[in-house]
Every structure is written in C-alpha cells, then in structure tokens.
Design a protein around this motif. Structure first.
Motif, PDB file in Angstrom:
ATOM      1  N   GLY A  13       0.726  -1.182  -0.010  1.00 53.12           N
ATOM      2  CA  GLY A  13      -0.076   0.135   0.009  1.00 53.12           C
ATOM      3  C   GLY A  13       0.806   1.197   0.081  1.00 53.12           C
ATOM      4  N   HIS A  54       3.231   4.236  -1.319  1.00 48.36           N
ATOM      5  CA  HIS A  54       3.348   4.877  -2.764  1.00 48.36           C
ATOM      6  C   HIS A  54       4.545   5.771  -2.638  1.00 48.36           C
ATOM      7  N   TYR A  61       3.790   7.071   2.627  1.00 45.98           N
ATOM      8  CA  TYR A  61       2.528   7.718   2.023  1.00 45.98           C
ATOM      9  C   TYR A  61       1.804   6.214   1.431  1.00 45.98           C
ATOM     10  N   TYR A  62       0.607   6.050   1.975  1.00 46.52           N
ATOM     11  CA  TYR A  62      -0.298   4.958   1.620  1.00 46.52           C
ATOM     12  C   TYR A  62      -1.418   5.497   0.977  1.00 46.52           C
ATOM     13  N   ARG A  63      -1.924   4.686   0.268  1.00 46.52           N
ATOM     14  CA  ARG A  63      -3.439   4.856  -0.546  1.00 46.52           C
ATOM     15  C   ARG A  63      -4.292   3.473  -0.288  1.00 46.52           C
ATOM     16  N   GLY A  64      -5.317   3.829   0.232  1.00 52.58           N
ATOM     17  CA  GLY A  64      -6.527   2.544   0.293  1.00 52.58           C
ATOM     18  C   GLY A  64      -6.174   1.719   1.636  1.00 52.58           C
ATOM     19  N   ARG A 123       0.827   8.548   6.397  1.00 53.75           N
ATOM     20  CA  ARG A 123       0.409   9.688   5.752  1.00 53.75           C
ATOM     21  C   ARG A 123      -0.459   9.067   4.622  1.00 53.75           C
ATOM     22  N   ASP A 124      -2.057   9.127   5.021  1.00 55.29           N
ATOM     23  CA  ASP A 124      -3.115   8.593   4.033  1.00 55.29           C
ATOM     24  C   ASP A 124      -3.083   9.573   2.669  1.00 55.29           C
ATOM     25  N   LEU A 125      -2.803   9.143   1.737  1.00 57.27           N
ATOM     26  CA  LEU A 125      -2.563   9.902   0.365  1.00 57.27           C
ATOM     27  C   LEU A 125      -3.982  10.315   0.164  1.00 57.27           C
ATOM     28  N   GLY A 126      -5.195   9.867   0.614  1.00 59.50           N
ATOM     29  CA  GLY A 126      -6.505  10.299   0.234  1.00 59.50           C
ATOM     30  C   GLY A 126      -6.808  11.583   0.862  1.00 59.50           C
ATOM     31  N   ASP A 178      -4.258  14.579  -0.187  1.00 59.16           N
ATOM     32  CA  ASP A 178      -4.778  14.974  -1.649  1.00 59.16           C
ATOM     33  C   ASP A 178      -5.942  15.988  -1.205  1.00 59.16           C
ATOM     34  N   HIS A 179      -6.808  15.629  -0.228  1.00 52.81           N
ATOM     35  CA  HIS A 179      -7.865  16.433   0.142  1.00 52.81           C
ATOM     36  C   HIS A 179      -7.378  17.863   0.704  1.00 52.81           C
TER      37      HIS A 179
END
Length: 253
Positions: free
Chosen positions: A19, A21, A45-48, A97-100, A103-104
């Motif tokens: 997960g 990135h 930094y991860y996503r999902g 760090r949640d990339l979602g 990004d927001h």
C-alpha cells in the motif's frame, strides 16, 4: 552503516510495504538544520489503507526496536499514527500519511480552507495544511509526490484565523488568570498565543511550518522569553506581561 547507506536501507524497507506509494525524509535533516544526534523523520505515504502489522513484521525480521502504533492512534486526524524506532543505533520516527487525506488537504489549502486539530506536544495544535507543508519541504526518497507552492488563498485566510485565536487566548489569560495571580496559567497562555501568532506571521509571509520547534525564532517572537522569565504570582505583574505580549504580537510581521 554510513548515513546514506542507512537512509537507503530504511527507505527501501518502508517503500516495499503493501500500500505504500512514497517515502520521504522530513524534519531538520530534510532542511539541513540538523545536529549529528538529530532524529531521522521519515513518512510513508499510503493509499487505500495501511496495516501496521506489516511494519511490525519488518521490524522483527531486521531487528528494528521500538513501538509501532495503529492507524489513528495519534488522534485520528491528519497525523494519524506512526512508529518510534531504533535502527542501527539511530532514532527514527516514522509517520503514516494517508494520500487520500493529503490530496484533500492540498485541494482545500489551494482554496484557502483548512481546519485546526489538537496534537500532542504542540502548544497551539496544528492546521490541517501542515501535511501540505510537508509535501513542500520534505525530501522524497521513494516514489513521487506533489511539490506545492504556498497558495495565495491560504496566505489570505490563515493569518486572521491565527491572530483571532491568539487574541482570544490573551484575553482569557488577562481576564481569568492574571487578576487571580495565577502565574503558571498565564505562562501557558502566553506560550500558546505566541505559537498562534507565529503561525499567523509565517502564513502571511508564505512560509511553510511543519512543527513548533523553531516557530518563535522564525517569526521574530524571541522577546517572549524575557516576558515569561519575569512572571510572578502577582496580579499587576501578570497583567503587565499580558499587555506586553499583546504589543509584541501586534508588531510581529
């Protein structure tokens, strides 16, 4: 290991986690203001979704000692967890760090919008755009991430927000603490209001802030040291200190 070998070793391990990135180097080492014994601040930094059990498994396999938190354990806001580790004799902080979320908050900051969150060890708490500041100042070790400038909309919106909080903090100190001779409470309020003012000053300049460690110095608010050093549990002394702080904050730019 040399510092370069060490950093490559840790970055490779973190980047290989499911997960993840991107991996960055932050803190004083990313900004070349570190001392030889400074911690190493890394972020994954991860996503999902990210499972800290994967990081714990790596720690066991390679002999990294320390504590790995669950996601959300550090308050559940934009700073949502991490680990404190010892790697090859070096102190390493790993932040999730949640990339979602990132990004927001980047999109919000570009519109001049943000919110405030409490965070342990931060007197004034943090603005949600702090994760955007990290994108701007941290060094990307693995993967790719945006590298934003300071949005003009944020330069307009953030200073009055922080100025208002500082003014309210001082007003409460004068009305509730100073008149009762409560020196400790006044000292705390002065420190908090100073940090809030520091955020306002640097936002107006378009300078990113990632923590409070050098905030007062960067904002030119060092004079607060002399004011707090002179505090005594006497109402008139404390009222004068609050008034002096108001003058310092008003002149800061």
């Amino acid at each position: 290991m040399t510092d370069d070998t060490f950093l490559d070793h840790v970055a490779d391990r973190l980047a290989a986690l499911p997960g993840v990135h991107a991996v960055t180097l932050g803190g004083s080492r990313a900004q070349a203001t570190h001392a030889p014994d400074s911690d190493w601040d890394l972020a994954l930094y991860y996503r999902g979704g990210f499972d800290p059990a994967e990081l714990r498994a790596v720690c066991r396999a390679v002999g990294w000692e320390g504590e790995v938190s669950e996601v959300g354990a550090w308050g559940g806001g934009v700073f949502n967890g991490g680990a404190w580790l010892t790697v090859d004799g070096r102190h390493v902080d790993v932040h999730y760090r949640d990339l979602g979320v990132v990004d927001h908050e980047l999109a919000e900051a570009r519109q001049g919008r943000f919110h405030w969150e409490p965070l342990m060890f931060h007197l004034a708490g943090i603005p949600s755009y702090l994760v955007v500041a990290e994108l701007a100042v941290n060094q990307v070790l693995r993967g790719t991430l945006p590298h934003p400038g300071y949005p003009e909309a944020l330069r307009a919106a953030a200073p009055p927000f922080w100025r208002e909080r500082a003014a309210l903090t001082l007003a409460y100190a004068g009305g509730s603490y100073a008149r009762r001779g409560q020196a400790t409470e006044v000292a705390g309020a002065l420190a908090t209001a100073a940090m809030q003012t520091g955020h306002a000053v640097l936002a107006a300049r378009g300078e990113w802030v990632t923590n409070e460690k050098r905030l007062l110095r960067r904002a030119g608010l060092d004079r607060l040291d002399a004011i707090t050093a002179g505090l005594r549990p006497e109402p008139e002394v404390l009222a004068r200190a609050v008034a002096e702080a108001e003058e310092v904050f008003g002149a800061a730019s």
